[in-house]
Motif scaffolding. Structure first.
Motif, PDB file in Angstrom:
ATOM      1  N   ASP A  57      32.858  73.464  63.527  1.00 28.14           N
ATOM      2  CA  ASP A  57      33.782  74.593  63.593  1.00 28.14           C
ATOM      3  C   ASP A  57      33.217  75.578  64.619  1.00 28.14           C
ATOM      4  N   SER A  59      34.619  78.478  65.506  1.00 26.51           N
ATOM      5  CA  SER A  59      35.251  79.798  65.383  1.00 26.51           C
ATOM      6  C   SER A  59      34.241  80.941  65.297  1.00 26.51           C
ATOM      7  N   ARG A  60      33.022  80.686  64.855  1.00 24.37           N
ATOM      8  CA  ARG A  60      32.040  81.759  64.696  1.00 24.37           C
ATOM      9  C   ARG A  60      31.132  81.931  65.920  1.00 24.37           C
ATOM     10  N   LYS A  62      29.774  83.304  69.218  1.00 23.18           N
ATOM     11  CA  LYS A  62      29.923  84.605  69.873  1.00 23.18           C
ATOM     12  C   LYS A  62      30.115  84.405  71.380  1.00 23.18           C
ATOM     13  N   HIS A 350      29.458  74.979  60.729  1.00 23.15           N
ATOM     14  CA  HIS A 350      29.174  76.035  61.692  1.00 23.15           C
ATOM     15  C   HIS A 350      27.888  75.736  62.473  1.00 23.15           C
ATOM     16  N   ARG A 354      27.782  75.059  66.573  1.00 25.94           N
ATOM     17  CA  ARG A 354      26.887  75.634  67.582  1.00 25.94           C
ATOM     18  C   ARG A 354      26.171  74.535  68.360  1.00 25.94           C
TER      19      ARG A 354
END
Length: 367
Positions: A57, A59-60, A62, A350, A354
């Motif tokens: 995912d 979406s987190r 930065k 998550h 990354r």
């Protein structure tokens, strides 16, 4: 230099990861870049036996663009070449294929190449071998890659995409099918055990079509359009890396230094990170009198080789359980441990986002 007259070839993977999109944003080009035709994938979904799990995912993250952009690689390369034309020292030699190194006093000082008009020589303070997994320059420099054990081969083909079509990015079962939304068609990658293509061809096209339809029932009404093996293109996966990336006057980066599996689509993005690190680290050496030293070149390898090693270990170790080891193997019946782990621990998506999206050591433009 490029061995082709243009970039119009089927590169197939065509993934632009968040790390690469962030670099384009740092250059101030992102709005223009995203006007090119593309589709977005904010997460990676894996489906086994009717159960779907999000593996990554983004979406987190930065970053400016927390997603993977699927964009034809010829568009990406045309865009970058067009931007490079603004620099007076930039020159792209098309239909020019490097064939040998020019050496003097024990170091490379340029390359010999063939063109439609005849042979040419290009002199340089540094030759950067970015000519892929079958690098001619690497071979001429006497650099030998060490091969890993590839987990699979990949069969690429297209089928039409219809309005409303939805498919998971990765579908496991008897084989594994990766589905990339190209708007008007699906770019499909059928992963098979290494060297199994001859057996699949021997079984015939109807059996192959049934394998595809079994993994993606939504495509059953159009698999008959695969009516020739000429439509199915084999990618023989080769995973390898150089113990040493350089010789005097020569530096290998990207697939020439570390050929990647297509798992995760990280190859081109890792190569771009190599290129940025090379520019950041070697610009001072190229601007001062003389030529880059062996220590300068070793500095690039020192910065980038660990990221390549970790990524390859991940591809060959953790991800290989998602791919069949035998043509009779059905991963939907024998759920691999990694699938169970991601189903039990959703926050892992998550972490994986990354890892896949940004890589082990993301690079940025020098200030």
């Amino acid at each position: 230099m490029s061995g082709h007259a243009d970039f119009l070839r089927d590169f197939r993977g065509d993934t632009v990861h968040p790390s690469t999109l962030e670099l384009i944003s740092e250059l101030g080009w992102i709005e223009e870049f995203l006007r090119l035709p593309h589709t977005k994938m904010p997460d990676v979904t894996v489906n086994l036996g009717g159960q779907a799990v999000t593996f990554a995912d983004f979406s987190r993250l930065k970053v400016r663009c927390p997603y993977i952009a699927f964009m034809p690689q010829w568009d990406v390369l045309d865009f970058l070449a067009g931007k490079a034309q603004a620099y007076p020292s930039f020159r792209l030699l098309r239909s020019t294929e490097a064939t040998d190194l020019i050496t003097a006093d024990g170091r490379a000082v340029g390359v010999r190449a063939t063109t439609a008009e005849g042979p040419v020589e290009v002199r340089a303070d540094l030759v950067i071998a970015a000519d892929g997994r079958h690098s001619t320059i690497r071979t001429k420099a006497g650099l030998e890659p060490v091969a890993g054990s590839p987990p699979m081969d990949v069969l690429w083909f297209h089928l039409p995409r219809r309005e409303g079509d939805e498919m998971p990015f990765f579908q496991g079962g008897r084989g594994a099918l990766i589905s990339i939304d190209r708007g008007e068609f699906w770019q499909l990658a059928y992963a098979i055990p290494a060297a199994a293509f001859a057996t699949i061809k021997q079984a015939g096209l109807p059996a192959f079509r049934e394998r595809v339809a079994g993994l993606a029932p939504a495509l059953r009404d159009r698999v008959e359009q695969i009516d020739s093996w000429d439509q199915v293109h084999q990618l023989t996966v080769r995973v390898a890396r150089l113990p040493r990336w350089h010789q005097p006057g020569v530096l290998c980066i990207g697939d020439a230094a570390h050929a990647m599996s297509p798992a995760g689509g990280v190859g081109i993005n890792l190569a771009i990170q190599d290129a940025v690190a090379t520019a950041n680290l070697l610009s001072p050496a190229l601007l001062r009198p003389g030529v880059p030293s062996e220590d300068d070149l070793a500095g690039v390898q020192s910065r980038r080789q660990r990221a390549a090693q970790i990524t390859q270990a991940f591809q060959l170790g953790i991800l290989r359980d998602l791919y069949p080891k035998d043509l009779r193997d059905d991963t939907s019946e024998h759920v691999p441990p990694i699938f169970t782990a991601f189903r039990a621990l959703p926050p892992l998506r998550h972490v994986m986002g990354r890892f896949i999206g940004m890589g082990v050591r993301p690079e940025h433009l020098a200030g």
